[in-house]
Design a protein around this motif. Structure first.
Motif, PDB file in Angstrom:
ATOM      1  N   ASP A  55      44.452 -13.647 -21.855  1.00  0.00           N
ATOM      2  CA  ASP A  55      43.526 -14.289 -20.908  1.00  0.00           C
ATOM      3  C   ASP A  55      44.304 -14.951 -19.777  1.00  0.00           C
ATOM      4  OD1 ASP A  55      41.412 -13.455 -22.411  1.00  0.00           O
ATOM      5  OD2 ASP A  55      41.058 -15.400 -23.373  1.00  0.00           O
ATOM      6  N   ARG A  56      45.405 -15.625 -20.145  1.00  0.00           N
ATOM      7  CA  ARG A  56      46.220 -16.304 -19.146  1.00  0.00           C
ATOM      8  C   ARG A  56      46.879 -15.283 -18.213  1.00  0.00           C
ATOM      9  NH1 ARG A  56      50.342 -18.844 -22.030  1.00  0.00           N
ATOM     10  NH2 ARG A  56      51.852 -17.396 -21.212  1.00  0.00           N
ATOM     11  N   GLU A  84      44.639 -13.702 -15.339  1.00  0.00           N
ATOM     12  CA  GLU A  84      44.308 -14.477 -14.141  1.00  0.00           C
ATOM     13  C   GLU A  84      45.311 -14.223 -13.013  1.00  0.00           C
ATOM     14  OE1 GLU A  84      45.589 -18.933 -14.201  1.00  0.00           O
ATOM     15  OE2 GLU A  84      45.335 -18.340 -16.298  1.00  0.00           O
ATOM     16  N   ASP A  97      48.289 -16.540  -8.844  1.00  0.00           N
ATOM     17  CA  ASP A  97      46.915 -16.692  -9.348  1.00  0.00           C
ATOM     18  C   ASP A  97      45.907 -16.818  -8.203  1.00  0.00           C
ATOM     19  OD1 ASP A  97      47.437 -19.233  -8.423  1.00  0.00           O
ATOM     20  OD2 ASP A  97      46.841 -20.255 -10.264  1.00  0.00           O
TER      21      ASP A  97
END
Length: 179
Positions: free
Chosen positions: A8-9, A12, A43
């Motif tokens: 998930d990180r 991004e 990001d």
């Protein structure tokens, strides 16, 4: 569970391939080729990093460079989430860059390696000029050197023990005088 959080990180981040260099090593049977990749990761909200990876195959070099970039992220303060707070110069080796804040609607006016950095940061309006080396490695490092020296009014106010409005009031006066 921890692996899913990591994915998930990672999702991004936006990664941009800036440059691939093919190098040849001459051996008894002929030439052995290797690849070096330069990748910029960000990001698009003010965090950005760059990495360099080497391998015998291009995808592996890109993967290594991306991991390296994620390890060395820096935070860049953005004015209104779209441009720099002030003009700044950066250098690395013979590579020199000048970054200038720009009014809304200007877009990113910059050369290839610098453009990748600005798009990864999430900057929408900036004018940049590369002076000296056009080597992508030095241009990216010079751009990062400039972005590291970028300060926000909040950090200046904290350092000087003043309110943010006291630090930015002079800018508003200069803007009104220019019109």
């Amino acid at each position: 569970m921890r692996e899913r959080d990591r994915e998930d990180r990672d999702s991004e981040f936006v990664d941009r391939l800036v440059h691939i260099n093919r190098v040849a090593k001459v051996v008894k049977g002929g030439r052995r080729f290797g690849f070096a990749a330069l990748v910029v990761v960000g990001d698009q909200k003010g965090r950005v990093g760059f990495g360099h990876g080497k391998a015998r195959e291009v995808p592996e070099a890109i993967r290594k460079a991306t991991e390296s970039a994620k390890r060395g992220l820096i935070r860049v303060p953005l004015r209104e989430g779209r441009t720099l707070h002030h003009d700044v110069k950066g250098r690395h080796g013979a590579g020199r860059v000048v970054l200038r804040a720009a009014p809304a609607g200007t877009g990113i006016i910059a050369g290839g390696p610098m453009r990748a950095v600005f798009e990864s940061v999430g900057m929408q309006d900036v004018v940049a000029k590369s002076i000296g080396s056009s080597n992508p490695y030095n241009m990216v490092r010079a751009t990062f050197n400039a972005l590291i020296h970028e300060t926000s009014p909040r950090s200046v106010a904290a350092r000087r023990g003043k309110k943010v409005s006291e630090v930015t009031s002079r800018r508003r006066g200069a803007d009104a005088g220019a019109e």
